[in-house]
Design a protein around this motif. Structure first.
Motif, PDB file in Angstrom:
ATOM      1  N   GLU A 137       5.371  -7.744  10.132  1.00 36.97           N
ATOM      2  CA  GLU A 137       4.060  -7.409   9.309  1.00 36.97           C
ATOM      3  C   GLU A 137       2.793  -8.141   9.533  1.00 36.97           C
ATOM      4  OE1 GLU A 137       2.287  -4.630   7.231  1.00 36.97           O
ATOM      5  OE2 GLU A 137       4.243  -4.586   6.899  1.00 36.97           O
ATOM      6  N   VAL A 145      -2.652  -0.316  10.036  1.00 36.92           N
ATOM      7  CA  VAL A 145      -1.181  -0.371   9.090  1.00 36.92           C
ATOM      8  C   VAL A 145      -0.313   0.242  10.245  1.00 36.92           C
ATOM      9  CG1 VAL A 145      -2.287   0.070   6.937  1.00 36.92           C
ATOM     10  CG2 VAL A 145      -2.200   2.041   8.439  1.00 36.92           C
ATOM     11  N   GLU A 151      10.949   4.575   8.243  1.00 31.54           N
ATOM     12  CA  GLU A 151      10.537   4.154   7.024  1.00 31.54           C
ATOM     13  C   GLU A 151       9.830   5.298   5.999  1.00 31.54           C
ATOM     14  OE1 GLU A 151       7.469   0.505   5.838  1.00 31.54           O
ATOM     15  OE2 GLU A 151       6.827   1.486   7.306  1.00 31.54           O
ATOM     16  N   PHE A 156       5.925   2.588   2.904  1.00 30.91           N
ATOM     17  CA  PHE A 156       4.573   2.355   3.703  1.00 30.91           C
ATOM     18  C   PHE A 156       3.440   2.013   2.723  1.00 30.91           C
ATOM     19  CE2 PHE A 156       0.717   4.260   5.461  1.00 30.91           C
ATOM     20  CZ  PHE A 156       0.727   3.534   6.511  1.00 30.91           C
ATOM     21  N   GLN A 158       3.375  -0.169   0.328  1.00 30.78           N
ATOM     22  CA  GLN A 158       3.224  -1.790   0.143  1.00 30.78           C
ATOM     23  C   GLN A 158       2.354  -1.973   1.510  1.00 30.78           C
ATOM     24  OE1 GLN A 158       4.083  -2.528  -2.892  1.00 30.78           O
ATOM     25  NE2 GLN A 158       4.802  -0.473  -3.289  1.00 30.78           N
ATOM     26  N   THR A 159       2.556  -1.429   2.531  1.00 31.13           N
ATOM     27  CA  THR A 159       1.791  -1.972   3.914  1.00 31.13           C
ATOM     28  C   THR A 159       0.349  -1.604   3.411  1.00 31.13           C
ATOM     29  OG1 THR A 159       3.583  -1.641   5.212  1.00 31.13           O
ATOM     30  CG2 THR A 159       1.249  -1.451   5.983  1.00 31.13           C
ATOM     31  N   LYS A 162      -1.151  -4.109   1.483  1.00 33.69           N
ATOM     32  CA  LYS A 162      -1.423  -5.289   1.739  1.00 33.69           C
ATOM     33  C   LYS A 162      -2.315  -5.480   2.970  1.00 33.69           C
ATOM     34  CE  LYS A 162       3.537  -6.805   1.371  1.00 33.69           C
ATOM     35  NZ  LYS A 162       4.661  -6.968   2.083  1.00 33.69           N
ATOM     36  N   GLN A 163      -2.786  -4.252   3.636  1.00 32.33           N
ATOM     37  CA  GLN A 163      -3.389  -4.267   4.742  1.00 32.33           C
ATOM     38  C   GLN A 163      -4.852  -3.687   4.490  1.00 32.33           C
ATOM     39  OE1 GLN A 163      -1.416  -6.770   6.426  1.00 32.33           O
ATOM     40  NE2 GLN A 163      -2.646  -5.656   8.088  1.00 32.33           N
ATOM     41  N   THR A 212       1.032   2.742  14.776  1.00 33.66           N
ATOM     42  CA  THR A 212      -0.017   1.689  14.279  1.00 33.66           C
ATOM     43  C   THR A 212      -1.410   2.569  14.315  1.00 33.66           C
ATOM     44  OG1 THR A 212       1.112  -0.217  15.148  1.00 33.66           O
ATOM     45  CG2 THR A 212      -1.247  -0.450  14.586  1.00 33.66           C
TER      46      THR A 212
END
Length: 385
Positions: A137, A145, A151, A156, A158-159, A162-163, A212
């Motif tokens: 990560e 992302v 997944e 996802f 949570q990504t 965060k991002q 990505t």
């Protein structure tokens, strides 16, 4: 008559001289072309030989760290081309040549942190080490992302939190927003028609292709989702005709693919596992997938209990026949193709079991064979502790 003969003679001689002149010029042109061709071939050959023997780093001053994935079953030629495409090395041919010259035959699959400042020798040495099962990560820049293969949407989310500037809750809400879903369905009818009214936890679970994404310009959480659904449609576009031939919906294909994604690793094993699931559906058996139960329980634990497999949920495919409500995660194209083109269905396999220590998957036709093999594997693993 004599005058005419005298007149014709010189003309004929001059004509002969002219023809000879043209022939000489033609020969000179041909020789020149051949010469130029030889020079070009020598130049091209020299360039090719130079590229094949250039094992140096692409950029010694580079500060980039590039996360590179080696797919299962990729050969040196494929890896070299992907390394070149990713900007890690200068020449794919040099990578392949280095591997051949040094008899390297143990390049591993997985994720690797590589850099253009690495020489090909260093890169090969890195790829001989065990690859990571999932991307790191921390290697993602803000505004990017990554949806990993296998997944699910909740992971996802949570990504996203965060991002990006959006919360996990806000992004997850887009997956069930009816007005937004109807708009997407009109744009991608082949993809989404079977998903919109399915009784799933998240309508777009499984329709978010693992890749990505650059979401720096996303103004709303839906902008992220739209990009992911568009990618899924792009990937599946060549296969919609195959899906119709299977007489299955996109929802059913992606549901099985999401199980296959987590039940097997290699393309071959995924193809056979897909065949097992299809055979069980034909025989009116439950799919009996741990992946489905873990989704029902929202757990990632490795081993399930007997009580776990009895959970009251439409996603529990130990209890419920058929495909279940919908996908359990985002499957890769490899798993989707495994469902479209299953392997060994004629062998009538109905069971499979994986050795968690070695990763080898075994297939059997009867519950008696399956139970005996399970006991054997348990005994072997206990003896090697």
């Amino acid at each position: 008559m004599k005058d005419n003969n005298n007149f014709d003679g010189p003309l004929t001689r001059r004509s002969g001289m002219t023809s000879g002149g043209h022939g000489a010029k033609l020969r000179w042109i041909i020789i020149t072309i051949i010469g130029l061709g030889v020079l070009i071939l020598l130049a091209v050959g020299g360039t090719y030989l130079h590229e094949r023997s250039d094992f140096s780093a692409k950029d010694l001053k580079s500060t980039k760290i590039i996360e590179f994935k080696v797919p299962q079953g990729a050969n040196a030629g494929m890896i070299g081309q992907q390394l070149q495409n990713a900007g890690v090395i200068k020449y794919a041919s040099a990578f392949k040549n280095y591997v051949d010259l040094n008899n390297v035959n143990n390049l591993n699959a997985g994720y690797f942190a590589l850099s253009p400042k690495m020489s090909i020798a260093t890169i090969v040495a890195q790829l001989q080490k065990p690859g990571a099962l999932t991307p790191k990560e921390g290697m993602l820049q803000p505004g990017f992302v990554l949806m990993r293969e296998g997944e699910n949407a909740a992971q996802f989310a949570q990504t996203v939190a965060k991002q990006t500037k959006f919360s996990a809750k806000a992004w997850l809400a887009t997956l069930n927003d009816q007005a937004y879903l109807q708009k997407l369905a009109k744009q991608y009818p082949d993809l989404l028609n079977s998903a919109i009214n399915a009784p799933t936890r998240y309508k777009l679970e499984g329709y978010l292709y693992p890749a990505t994404y650059d979401v720096r310009n996303a103004k709303t959480p839906a902008d992220i989702t739209t990009q992911m659904v568009a990618k899924t449609n792009q990937v599946l576009q060549p296969y919609y005709a195959d899906i119709k031939k299977q007489k299955l919906s996109v929802q059913q294909i992606l549901t099985l693919a999401s199980l296959v994604e987590r039940e097997a690793v290699t393309p071959h094993d995924r193809g056979v596992v897909a065949g097992v699931f299809l055979n069980r559906i034909d025989d009116k058996m439950t799919l009996g997938s741990d992946v489905a139960v873990k989704y029902a329980l929202n757990t990632t634990k490795t081993n399930l209990s007997i009580a776990d497999t009895k959970v009251d949920s439409p996603y529990n495919l130990y209890k419920n026949q058929g495909f279940g409500p919908g996908p359990f995660n985002s499957p890769s194209l490899t798993s989707i193709l495994a469902v479209l083109h299953p392997i060994d269905r004629d062998k009538k396999y109905l069971f499979f079991i994986a050795n968690l220590k070695t990763g080898k998957v075994y297939f059997t036709q009867t519950i008696q064979e399956h139970d005996a093999l399970n006991a054997k594997l348990v005994a072997q693993n206990n003896n090697t502790k």
